[in-house]
Design a protein around this motif. Structure first.
Motif, PDB file in Angstrom:
ATOM      1  N   ALA A   1       1.341  -1.166  -0.511  1.00  0.00           N
ATOM      2  CA  ALA A   1       0.338   0.390  -0.126  1.00  0.00           C
ATOM      3  C   ALA A   1       1.167   0.815  -0.328  1.00  0.00           C
ATOM      4  N   TYR A   2       1.503   1.427   0.267  1.00  0.00           N
ATOM      5  CA  TYR A   2       2.917   2.131   1.063  1.00  0.00           C
ATOM      6  C   TYR A   2       3.463   2.065  -0.376  1.00  0.00           C
ATOM      7  N   LEU A   3       3.787   1.285  -0.772  1.00  0.00           N
ATOM      8  CA  LEU A   3       4.768   1.814  -1.718  1.00  0.00           C
ATOM      9  C   LEU A   3       3.648   2.394  -3.664  1.00  0.00           C
ATOM     10  N   GLN A   4       2.210   1.478  -3.301  1.00  0.00           N
ATOM     11  CA  GLN A   4       1.378   2.099  -4.424  1.00  0.00           C
ATOM     12  C   GLN A   4       1.404   3.928  -4.038  1.00  0.00           C
ATOM     13  N   ALA A   5       1.506   4.405  -3.481  1.00  0.00           N
ATOM     14  CA  ALA A   5       0.615   5.615  -2.804  1.00  0.00           C
ATOM     15  C   ALA A   5       2.471   6.550  -3.178  1.00  0.00           C
ATOM     16  N   LEU A   6       3.485   5.595  -3.089  1.00  0.00           N
ATOM     17  CA  LEU A   6       4.411   6.100  -3.023  1.00  0.00           C
ATOM     18  C   LEU A   6       5.160   6.616  -5.059  1.00  0.00           C
ATOM     19  N   HIS A   7       4.566   5.707  -5.561  1.00  0.00           N
ATOM     20  CA  HIS A   7       4.601   5.407  -7.465  1.00  0.00           C
ATOM     21  C   HIS A   7       3.187   6.677  -7.536  1.00  0.00           C
ATOM     22  N   GLN A   8       2.055   6.203  -6.764  1.00  0.00           N
ATOM     23  CA  GLN A   8       0.997   7.792  -7.810  1.00  0.00           C
ATOM     24  C   GLN A   8       1.795   8.869  -6.953  1.00  0.00           C
ATOM     25  N   HIS A   9       2.506   9.474  -6.229  1.00  0.00           N
ATOM     26  CA  HIS A   9       3.194  11.276  -6.197  1.00  0.00           C
ATOM     27  C   HIS A   9       4.154  11.541  -7.108  1.00  0.00           C
ATOM     28  N   SER A  10       4.213  10.044  -7.756  1.00  0.00           N
ATOM     29  CA  SER A  10       5.579  10.538  -8.953  1.00  0.00           C
ATOM     30  C   SER A  10       6.719  10.199  -8.044  1.00  0.00           C
ATOM     31  N   LEU A  11       7.091  10.101  -6.755  1.00  0.00           N
ATOM     32  CA  LEU A  11       8.147   9.967  -6.394  1.00  0.00           C
ATOM     33  C   LEU A  11       9.181   9.312  -5.713  1.00  0.00           C
ATOM     34  N   ALA A  12       8.738   7.276  -6.899  1.00  0.00           N
ATOM     35  CA  ALA A  12       9.636   6.448  -6.527  1.00  0.00           C
ATOM     36  C   ALA A  12      10.043   6.149  -7.469  1.00  0.00           C
ATOM     37  N   ASN A  13      11.582   5.654  -7.003  1.00  0.00           N
ATOM     38  CA  ASN A  13      12.891   5.543  -7.320  1.00  0.00           C
ATOM     39  C   ASN A  13      12.666   3.928  -7.906  1.00  0.00           C
ATOM     40  N   ALA A  14      13.632   3.636  -8.932  1.00  0.00           N
ATOM     41  CA  ALA A  14      13.451   2.620  -9.743  1.00  0.00           C
ATOM     42  C   ALA A  14      13.990   1.143  -8.270  1.00  0.00           C
TER      43      ALA A  14
END
Length: 925
Positions: free
Chosen positions: A418-431
Motif C-alpha cells: 500500500a505504501y509503495l503504491q502511494a509512493l508511485h502515485q505521488h511520482s516519487l518512486a525510484n527504480a
C-alpha cells in the motif's frame, strides 16, 4: 448538531492581568469608571462612558479622552480599515440620540474631527437604539432599534450630502444584532432580533429579503465570522449557536446556557455565559461570568475561565482583552502552534493535532512530522494498517526507507504494498521502489493488482517503466512485461522478450513493421539474423520495404497513427547484407529486387549479387542452367556499375575462373597485354593473333610480344609468325635486326620464314638511301647559293631601286627609308607603322615567327624526358635525333636578337647580314 459536552478542553491561551505602565507595572491597569460602550480597531481600544466622554487606550496602555456628548455614549463602532469612529449618544435625556462620525486622523481643537452629525431615530419615534454596524467601504450604515425597525444609510456615511437614509426593516421584535457581509460585488445585511433572523440583499434594487430563522438572540449575542467559516452570521441562542448564510442556515452547535456576549476572533468563537452552578449551591450571590473560546473547526475548547463580571471582550494587537466589572483589564495571549501541538502529543491526540495544524496553516514539513509521530504511535500499538495510512501522508517529506524498513517483514507485505503504491502515485518512486513493489505483487500472487498497476494510462504512470519491465521479465510475467513495453513504446524490451523469452518471431517481426522508419531500421540491424533464421520469407519482405518505400503498417502501439510518416526514407541495402549470411537464396532475391527497383543502389549490392551469380555458375552442373547463369553474370558486368570497383570485380571473376568475365573486364580496363597474356597462358594461338589485330593499333608493343611469344615456342608456328611479320612490316614496328634476333630463339623457324620480310626491308632502305642522297645534293646547292648572297652583301654595294612605298604603294619621295631586305618606305609611313627603328615592318611578322621558333627550341634543349619519350615511341628513332640536332639541342647557340646601340636600320652591316641569312634559311626550309 454538535454538542460541546463531547469537546475536549485545553488551555491554548495564557491569561495575564494588564499592569499600569505609569507605576512601573506594580499595580493593575485601571479602566475609566462607568463604561457604557466599547470597541477596538486601527491600533487602539475605544471606550465610551456615562458622562459622554470617549476614551482611547493605546498599545502602551495610555489613556486619552475627549467630550463627545453631554450626557451618555450608548454605542461605538471602530472601523478596522479606516480611522473612522461612529458613535451614538445623548446630549440630554429623553431626547433623540445623535449619531456622530469622527475622523481620528484629523483634529479639531485637540479632539478628533466630527465630520457628520444626524439624529439616530427618524421621525422622532419613541424608541431606543439597540445596535449599530458600519460597512468597511464607508457606503453603508445600519442602525437597529428596540421597536424592531432598522434604518439604512446608503452612500458616503461621512458626509450628509452624499448619503440617503431609509427604513429598511420593520418588525415586532427588538433588533439585537446587525452585520454586513461582502461577497464579491454582492452586499448582504444580516438582522437578528429576539424572535427571528433575516438577511437583505443590498446589491439589488428592491433589497430582497430572506427569512432565515424563527428564533433569535439577545443583545450582543451575534457576530460575523471570517472567511475560514465562509463569513457566516453567528447567532447565539440560549440553547444552540446557529450559523447562517445569506440564503440558508449553516451548521448548529449545542452550546446551552444563557449567553451574554458573542464575538469571533481568528477562527475562534468567543462566548460569555453564566457560570454553571455547582451541585447543591443555589444562592444568587454566586453568580459569575464564564468566558469560553471554542475552536469550531477542530471541535475543541481552546480556553475556559470564570470572571466575576465581564463588561466586554475586545480583540486588538494580536490578543484578546477582557474588560471586567471592577475596571480591570486581562489579556489572553494565544500560545504558539508548536506549543499547542506538544500539548496534544502528550495526550496522544494526534488526529486533533493534525486538524489543528491544518487550521493553523502549518507548513507541509510540520504536518509531515505530525503524521510521522502518529504513525510511530500506531505502529508501536501494532495498528499497522492505521500506521501505514499515516506514513502515506508523509510521502514527499519523510525518507521512504524509514517506512520501508519497518514493513519488510513478510507478514506486513500488504502494508508495504500500500505504501509503495502511494509512493508511485505521488511520482516519487525510484527504480528500487518499483522493483520492490512488483516483487511484492509477485510474492502475493496478486495478478489483479499487478495488472491494475501496469495498465494505468500513459499520463498517469508514476513509476519507472524500464525497471518494471525488467522485474516482470525476471519474475516470469512475460505477458505483463510485453504489454508494458508495447504500451510505453519500449521497443527494445518488447523485441527482446518476444525473441528471447516467448520465441514469438512472427509477432516480433509484425511489431517492427509498425515502428517508425529509423527505429524499424535499427531493430532490423540488431535482430535481423535471428528473424532471418526463423522466418526468412517475411523478414526478406520487410527488408525490401525498408530499402525501397517503407510505410509503417497501421496504428502504432499507444494510439499514435504514423502511417505514411516515413514514406520518403530508404535504408542502405548494403548494411543488411550480413543478415543473409546463411540464406543465399533470400539474399539473391533481395539484391535482385533492389537493383530492379532502385538502380542506383549502393555498390556493395552489385558486388554481392555478382559474387552470388558466380558462385551459382561455378557450382551448376546442368549446361543449360550454367549458360543462363553465365549470361546473367555477363549482363550484370555490362550494367556499368563496376567502373569504380574494377579490381574487385576482376578478382571475383578470377576466383571463380569466369573466363568471359575476366576478358570483358580486361577489355573495359584497356588491359590489352593482360588479354593477350591470358590467351598465351591458355596457348590459344589464334586468339593471340586476334588480340593483336584488335588492340594492336592502341598498343603497338602487342605485336612485338606476340613475335617473341611465337619465337619461343618449339612447335611449328610458321603460320602465326608470318602473320605477325606481315603486320610488323606494314607498320614498321621493329628494326629488321631485332626481328632476326627474336626469331633466332626458335629452333624450328627457318630462313624462309623471314626471307620475304628481309627482302622487302632491304628494298625499302635502298629507296630511302636514294631519296636522302637527293636531298643532300639539294641542300648543298641551296647552301652555296646563300653563301654567295652573303658574300655579295659584304663586298658589293646594295642598290635600292624601289620606286613605290611598300606600305601605301605610292611613288617614293624623299625622305624615305630603305632596308637590306629590299623594302622601301616613306619616312612618315615608316614612322606610322613600324614598332621600332631597326626592323622592316613588312618582314617583321615573319622574322618574329622565326625568332619564336628559335626561342622554343632553346627552351626545349634540356627537356631530356620528352626527348626520351619521343625517341621510344617513334617509328623512326633516327629522324627524332636528327630533328633535335636541327634544333640545336646538342650544341650551345648564342643568338643576338637586338643590335647594340644606334637606331638606324643600316647601323651594322654584319648584324643585318646575320639576320638576313637567318630569314633566308627559314624560307628555304
Amino acid at each position: 448538531m454538535s454538542t460541546y459536552q463531547q469537546w475536549r478542553k485545553f488551555v491554548f491561551f495564557d491569561k495575564e492581568l494588564v499592569k499600569d505602565p505609569t507605576v512601573d507595572g506594580a499595580q493593575p491597569f485601571s479602566l475609566p469608571a462607568g463604561i457604557s460602550a466599547c470597541d477596538a480597531g486601527k491600533g487602539h481600544m475605544v471606550l465610551g462612558d456615562m458622562d459622554g466622554r470617549i476614551w482611547f487606550v493605546t498599545r502602551p496602555f495610555q489613556l486619552s479622552s475627549f467630550q463627545a456628548y453631554k450626557s451618555l455614549v450608548t454605542h461605538l463602532y471602530q472601523l478596522k480599515q479606516h480611522s473612522i469612529l461612529v458613535s451614538v449618544g445623548k446630549d440630554e435625556n429623553d431626547i433623540n440620540p445623535l449619531v456622530k462620525v469622527w475622523n481620528l486622523d484629523k483634529r479639531d481643537s485637540g479632539s478628533p474631527l466630527c465630520t457628520r452629525i444626524f439624529s439616530a431615530i427618524p421621525g422622532n419615534r419613541p424608541t431606543e437604539v439597540s445596535c449599530l454596524t458600519v460597512h468597511e467601504n464607508l457606503n453603508f450604515m445600519a442602525i437597529g432599534f428596540a421597536d424592531g425597525s432598522v434604518v439604512l444609510l446608503k452612500g458616503d456615511i461621512t458626509r450628509d450630502r452624499h448619503s440617503k437614509t431609509q427604513v429598511l426593516h420593520e418588525g415586532v421584535y427588538p433588533v439585537t444584532g446587525l452585520a454586513f457581509r461582502q461577497a464579491g460585488k454582492t452586499t448582504h445585511l444580516f438582522i437578528a432580533t429576539t424572535g427571528n433572523v433575516q438577511s437583505y440583499n443590498l446589491s439589488v434594487k428592491d433589497y430582497q429579503r430572506v427569512d432565515l430563522a424563527n428564533s433569535g438572540c439577545s443583545l450582543r449575542c451575534s457576530a460575523i465570522s471570517d472567511p475560514s467559516q465562509d463569513t457566516q452570521f453567528i447567532v447565539a441562542g440560549d440553547e444552540c449557536v446557529y450559523l447562517y448564510q445569506p440564503d440558508d442556515h449553516g451548521p448548529c452547535f449545542a452550546f446551552e446556557g444563557k449567553k451574554f456576549i458573542t464575538h469571533w476572533y481568528r477562527g475562534y468563537l468567543i462566548m460569555v455565559t453564566k457560570e454553571k452552578k455547582s451541585p447543591g449551591v443555589d444562592r444568587e450571590d454566586t453568580f459569575r461570568h464564564e468566558l469560553t473560546i471554542y475552536d469550531l473547526d477542530n471541535k475543541l475548547i481552546a480556553y475556559s475561565a470564570t470572571f466575576d463580571y465581564i463588561t466586554d471582550v475586545l480583540a486588538e494587537w494580536g490578543s484578546l482583552y477582557v474588560l471586567t466589572g471592577d475596571q480591570k483589564l486581562c489579556v489572553l495571549q494565544e500560545k504558539d502552534t508548536q506549543t499547542k501541538l506538544e500539548m496534544l502529543f502528550k495526550k496522544n491526540l494526534f488526529m486533533m493535532a493534525i486538524n489543528l495544524a491544518k487550521s493553523q496553516h502549518l507548513d507541509s514539513d510540520g504536518l509531515s512530522e505530525i503524521f510521522r509521530q502518529y504513525g510511530d504511535h500506531l505502529y508501536n500499538k501494532s495498528d499497522h494498517d492505521g500506521a501505514i495510512q499515516q506514513y502515506i501522508c508523509t510521502i514527499g517529506k519523510l525518507e521512504p526507507s524509514y517506512v520501508i524498513r519497518k514493513f519488510l517483514d513478510a507478514q506486513r507485505i500488504h502494508n508495504l504494498t500500500a505504501y509503495l503504491q502511494a509512493l508511485h502515485q505521488h511520482s516519487l518512486a525510484n527504480a528500487d521502489h518499483t522493483t520492490l513493489l512488483l516483487n511484492c505483487y509477485t510474492k502475493l500472487k496478486d495478478s489483479s493488482k499487478l495488472e491494475e498497476f501496469i495498465k494505468t494510462s500513459v499520463s498517469e504512470v508514476h513509476f519507472e517503466v524500464e525497471t518494471a519491465i525488467k522485474v516482470l521479465r525476471q519474475a516470469g510475467y512475460y505477458s505483463h512485461a510485453v504489454y508494458l513495453a508495447e504500451k510505453h513504446s519500449h521497443h527494445e524490451w518488447y523485441l527482446k522478450i518476444q525473441l528471447e523469452d516467448i520465441k514469438n518471431y512472427q509477432e516480433a517481426l509484425h511489431y517492427i513493421g509498425k515502428l517508425p522508419f529509423s527505429e524499424a531500421e535499427s531493430n532490423m540491424k540488431k535482430y535481423g539474423k535471428t528473424l532471418m533464421h526463423h522466418v526468412p520469407t517475411e523478414t526478406t519482405k520487410l527488408l525490401k520495404a525498408l530499402c525501397t518505400s517503407y510505410c509503417p503498417s497501421g496504428e502504432f502501439p499507444g494510439g499514435r497513427d504514423i502511417s505514411g510518416a516515413d514514406e520518403q526514407k530508404r535504408a542502405n541495402s548494403e548494411e543488411f547484407i550480413p543478415i543473409f549470411a546463411n540464406n543465399p537464396r533470400e539474399l539473391k532475391a533481395f539484391l535482385e529486387h533492389m537493383i530492379d527497383v532502385q538502380p542506383n543502389s549502393p555498390q556493395g549490392t552489385y558486388d554481392t549479387l555478382l559474387e552470388l551469380h558466380l558462385q551459382d555458375w561455378a557450382h551448376e552442373q546442368d549446361p543449360q542452367k550454367k549458360k543462363k547463369l553465365q549470361q546473367e553474370a555477363i549482363s550484370l558486368l555490362k550494367s556499368g556499375n563496376f567502373r569504380d570497383v574494377f579490381d574487385k570485380a576482376l578478382v571475383l571473376c578470377q576466383m571463380h575462373n569466369f573466363k568471359d568475365g575476366v576478358l570483358y573486364l580486361y577489355e573495359q580496363g584497356q588491359l590489352f597485354q593482360q588479354i593477350m597474356h591470358y590467351h598465351m597462358q591458355n596457348e590459344e594461338y589464334s586468339k593471340v593473333i586476334e588480340a593483336c589485330e584488335r588492340y594492336g593499333d592502341r598498343e603497338i608493343c602487342l605485336w612485338e610480344q606476340a613475335l617473341s611469344y611465337f619465337a619461343r615456342k618449339e612447335e611449328d608456328c610458321k603460320e602465326y609468325i608470318t602473320a605477325v611479320l606481315k603486320h610488323i612490316e606494314q607498320n614498321n614496328l621493329m628494326p629488321p635486326l631485332l626481328v632476326v634476333q627474336t626469331l633466332a630463339h626458335n629452333s624450328t623457324a627457318t630462313l624462309s620464314v623471314v626471307k620475304d620480310y628481309l627482302i622487302s626491308k632491304l628494298q625499302q632502305q635502298s629507296n630511302q638511301v636514294d631519296q636522302d642522297e637527293r636531298k643532300i645534293r639539294q641542300y648543298r646547292e641551296d647552301t652555296n647559293k646563300i653563301r654567295q648572297e652573303i658574300e655579295e652583301l659584304k663586298t658589293s654595294a646594295k642598290i635600292f631601286q624601289k620606286t613605290k612605298c611598300s606600305i601605301c604603294n605610292h611613288a617614293l619621295e624623299i625622305p624615305s627609308v630603305h632596308f637590306l631586305c629590299g623594302h622601301s618606305f616613306h619616312q612618315h609611313c615608316f614612322e606610322s607603322y613600324s614598332e621600332n627603328d631597326s626592323e622592316c615592318p613588312t618582314c617583321m611578322p615573319e622574322n618574329r615567327k622565326v625568332m619564336d621558333m628559335i626561342r622554343v627550341q632553346e627552351q626545349k634543349r634540356d627537356l631530356h624526358d620528352q626527348f626520351q619519350h619521343q625517341l621510344k615511341c617513334s617509328k623512326d628513332g633516327f629522324s627524332v635525333i636528327a630533328d633535335y640536332f636541327g634544333r640545336g639541342v646538342f650544341n650551345k647557340l648564342t643568338l643576338i636578337t637586338d643590335p647594340p646601340g644606334g637606331k638606324m636600320p643600316t647601323a651594322s652591316i654584319d648584324m643585318g647580314l646575320q639576320r638576313d641569312l637567318l630569314m633566308h634559311s627559314k624560307r628555304n626550309l
